[in-house]
Design a protein around this motif. Structure first.
Motif, PDB file in Angstrom:
ATOM      1  N   ASP A   1       0.622  -1.148   0.050  1.00  9.79           N
ATOM      2  CA  ASP A   1      -0.211   0.041  -0.067  1.00  9.79           C
ATOM      3  C   ASP A   1       1.035   1.548   0.376  1.00  9.79           C
ATOM      4  OD1 ASP A   1      -2.018  -1.310   0.033  1.00  9.79           O
ATOM      5  OD2 ASP A   1      -2.293  -1.029   2.082  1.00  9.79           O
ATOM      6  N   ARG A   2       1.924   1.443   0.639  1.00 14.36           N
ATOM      7  CA  ARG A   2       2.380   2.171   0.576  1.00 14.36           C
ATOM      8  C   ARG A   2       3.800   2.637  -1.004  1.00 14.36           C
ATOM      9  NH1 ARG A   2       7.926   3.018   3.968  1.00 14.36           N
ATOM     10  NH2 ARG A   2       8.293   5.219   3.778  1.00 14.36           N
ATOM     11  N   ILE A   3       3.951   1.874  -0.979  1.00 15.54           N
ATOM     12  CA  ILE A   3       4.136   1.721  -2.333  1.00 15.54           C
ATOM     13  C   ILE A   3       3.254   2.189  -3.487  1.00 15.54           C
ATOM     14  CG2 ILE A   3       5.230   0.496  -4.342  1.00 15.54           C
ATOM     15  CD1 ILE A   3       6.797  -1.365  -2.344  1.00 15.54           C
ATOM     16  N   ALA A   4       2.193   1.741  -3.787  1.00 12.33           N
ATOM     17  CA  ALA A   4       0.887   2.096  -4.596  1.00 12.33           C
ATOM     18  C   ALA A   4       1.147   3.689  -3.792  1.00 12.33           C
ATOM     19  CB  ALA A   4      -0.238   1.472  -3.782  1.00 12.33           C
ATOM     20  N   GLU A   5       0.542   4.257  -3.091  1.00 14.17           N
ATOM     21  CA  GLU A   5       0.675   5.383  -2.799  1.00 14.17           C
ATOM     22  C   GLU A   5       1.670   6.411  -3.357  1.00 14.17           C
ATOM     23  OE1 GLU A   5      -1.698   8.831  -0.753  1.00 14.17           O
ATOM     24  OE2 GLU A   5      -2.167   6.493  -1.551  1.00 14.17           O
ATOM     25  N   PHE A   6       2.507   5.947  -3.609  1.00 10.58           N
ATOM     26  CA  PHE A   6       4.195   6.541  -3.786  1.00 10.58           C
ATOM     27  C   PHE A   6       3.898   5.993  -5.503  1.00 10.58           C
ATOM     28  CE2 PHE A   6       7.897   5.935  -5.962  1.00 10.58           C
ATOM     29  CZ  PHE A   6       9.125   7.557  -5.950  1.00 10.58           C
ATOM     30  N   ALA A   7       3.652   5.653  -5.782  1.00  7.68           N
ATOM     31  CA  ALA A   7       3.787   5.275  -7.657  1.00  7.68           C
ATOM     32  C   ALA A   7       2.461   6.083  -7.780  1.00  7.68           C
ATOM     33  CB  ALA A   7       2.822   3.526  -7.502  1.00  7.68           C
ATOM     34  N   LYS A   8       1.803   6.567  -7.477  1.00  2.00           N
ATOM     35  CA  LYS A   8       0.170   7.691  -7.524  1.00  2.00           C
ATOM     36  C   LYS A   8       0.680   8.648  -7.598  1.00  2.00           C
ATOM     37  CE  LYS A   8      -3.595   5.213  -5.120  1.00  2.00           C
ATOM     38  NZ  LYS A   8      -4.151   5.066  -4.105  1.00  2.00           N
ATOM     39  N   HIS A   9       1.481   9.063  -6.080  1.00  2.00           N
ATOM     40  CA  HIS A   9       1.745  10.368  -6.320  1.00  2.00           C
ATOM     41  C   HIS A   9       3.186  10.841  -6.762  1.00  2.00           C
ATOM     42  CE1 HIS A   9      -1.792  10.352  -3.843  1.00  2.00           C
ATOM     43  NE2 HIS A   9      -2.153  10.980  -4.548  1.00  2.00           N
ATOM     44  N   GLY A  10       3.813  10.357  -6.194  1.00  2.00           N
ATOM     45  CA  GLY A  10       5.819  10.356  -6.529  1.00  2.00           C
ATOM     46  C   GLY A  10       6.713   9.396  -7.969  1.00  2.00           C
ATOM     47  N   LEU A  11       5.400   8.850  -8.545  1.00  2.00           N
ATOM     48  CA  LEU A  11       6.778   8.333  -9.067  1.00  2.00           C
ATOM     49  C   LEU A  11       6.995   8.854 -10.544  1.00  2.00           C
ATOM     50  CD1 LEU A  11       8.275   5.044  -9.929  1.00  2.00           C
ATOM     51  CD2 LEU A  11       5.600   4.428 -10.621  1.00  2.00           C
ATOM     52  N   LEU A  12       6.071   8.931 -10.992  1.00  2.00           N
ATOM     53  CA  LEU A  12       6.111   9.642 -12.847  1.00  2.00           C
ATOM     54  C   LEU A  12       7.926  10.682 -12.824  1.00  2.00           C
ATOM     55  CD1 LEU A  12       5.917   9.149 -15.602  1.00  2.00           C
ATOM     56  CD2 LEU A  12       3.544  11.008 -15.475  1.00  2.00           C
ATOM     57  N   PRO A  13       7.929  11.427 -11.694  1.00  2.00           N
ATOM     58  CA  PRO A  13       7.776  12.475 -12.282  1.00  2.00           C
ATOM     59  C   PRO A  13      10.073  11.631 -11.624  1.00  2.00           C
ATOM     60  CG  PRO A  13       6.566  13.529 -10.901  1.00  2.00           C
ATOM     61  CD  PRO A  13       7.050  12.122 -10.979  1.00  2.00           C
ATOM     62  N   LEU A  14       9.997  11.105 -10.936  1.00  2.00           N
ATOM     63  CA  LEU A  14      11.022  10.262 -10.241  1.00  2.00           C
ATOM     64  C   LEU A  14      11.637   8.819 -11.783  1.00  2.00           C
ATOM     65  CD1 LEU A  14      13.397   9.976  -8.037  1.00  2.00           C
ATOM     66  CD2 LEU A  14      11.624   8.179  -7.400  1.00  2.00           C
ATOM     67  N   LEU A  15      11.126   9.194 -12.523  1.00  2.00           N
ATOM     68  CA  LEU A  15      11.255   7.919 -13.467  1.00  2.00           C
ATOM     69  C   LEU A  15      11.416   8.458 -14.018  1.00  2.00           C
ATOM     70  CD1 LEU A  15       8.638   5.193 -13.545  1.00  2.00           C
ATOM     71  CD2 LEU A  15      11.518   4.777 -12.492  1.00  2.00           C
ATOM     72  N   GLN A  16      10.920   9.766 -14.907  1.00  2.00           N
ATOM     73  CA  GLN A  16      11.557  10.405 -15.952  1.00  2.00           C
ATOM     74  C   GLN A  16      12.536  10.725 -15.353  1.00  2.00           C
ATOM     75  OE1 GLN A  16       7.916  13.206 -16.082  1.00  2.00           O
ATOM     76  NE2 GLN A  16       7.163  12.098 -17.687  1.00  2.00           N
ATOM     77  N   LYS A  17      13.059  11.468 -14.283  1.00  2.00           N
ATOM     78  CA  LYS A  17      14.683  11.155 -13.562  1.00  2.00           C
ATOM     79  C   LYS A  17      15.212   9.905 -13.956  1.00  2.00           C
ATOM     80  CE  LYS A  17      16.749  14.144 -10.428  1.00  2.00           C
ATOM     81  NZ  LYS A  17      17.354  15.528 -11.735  1.00  2.00           N
TER      82      LYS A  17
END
Length: 242
Positions: free
Chosen positions: A220-236
């Motif tokens: 659930d913690r990873i899913a929350e991060f995936a929803k709100h913080g993942l895309l900008p980090l992955l693009q980097k």
């Protein structure tokens, strides 16, 4: 922070990591399987990397980095292999003793990165629905190949490594919590028991390991991060694996 009591010289070990990284999870699982639980852990801010990380991994400047008596070892599966070789008297061997079995294990661990992860990451960073759907299907197809690999490597036993988890279990197992988070967020179940029944059952066994439960964050913690913080980090960060 320190994790548990030192063992096998683990007081000389320091891991630079990020709580959300599946590659860091691999190394942490390996450390715990080897009984090297006294390592020091340093959480890195991946948008403002420490001088120690930049100096220790100047080529990719990525986590994980393991420091053993001050000497850095980079890239997750190289670190796993290093732990097996540097601490042969600590915990179970993670790579098979037989040279052919070792080569097969290395092949499938590399396949997990080069085929499965390389496709799956595009499902997150793709710019169109078509790109994301194609990437997801490619990742699922790679897992079907690993379904066959499980039968070859496990020889009918519970893990790729046989009776206990080994090198390939660690390689693919680092992604299990993220695959489950992907299911929660995107509704796509890559560990579908109808499509890959052996891997679905294996994933449950891997997630139930004490070494996995001790270090891998809650889905659930990873899913929350995936929803709100993942895309900008992955693009980097997604341009190279570690």
């Amino acid at each position: 922070m320190a994790a548990g009591a030192a063992g096998g010289g683990s007081d000389e070990l320091k891991l630079l990591g990020a709580w959300v990284s599946p590659f860091v999870h691999r190394v942490q699982v390996a450390l715990h399987l080897k009984g090297l639980t006294g390592y020091e852990y340093a959480e890195e801010d991946l948008t403002n990397k420490s001088d120690l990380l930049l100096a220790s991994n100047p080529v990719h400047t990525k986590v994980p980095v393991l420091l053993h008596a001050g000497k850095p070892v980079c890239e997750s599966m190289l670190i796993v292999q290093y732990l097996d070789e540097a601490f042969p008297g600590s915990g179970p061997a993670l790579l098979p003793a037989d040279p052919h079995d070792r080569a097969v294990a290395r092949f499938w661990a590399a396949y997990a990165d080069d085929q499965f992860f390389a496709s799956w990451i595009k499902a997150f960073v793709g710019t169109t629905d078509e790109e994301r759907a194609a990437a997801t299907e490619a990742a699922a197809a790679a897992l079907q190949k690993m379904e066959g690999a499980f039968g070859e490597c496990s020889k009918g036993k519970p893990f790729f490594g046989g009776d206990g988890p080994g090198y390939v279990d660690i390689a693919l197992g680092g992604f299990v919590a993220w695959m489950r988070a992907f299911h929660a967020v995107a509704g796509v179940n890559l560990l579908d028991a109808a499509r890959t029944p052996l891997l679905a059952a294996w994933a449950d066994r891997f997630a139930a390991l004490d070494a996995a439960k001790e270090v891998i964050p809650d889905v659930d913690r990873i899913a929350e991060f995936a929803k709100h913080g993942l895309l900008p980090l992955l693009q980097k960060l997604h341009s190279t694996k570690n």
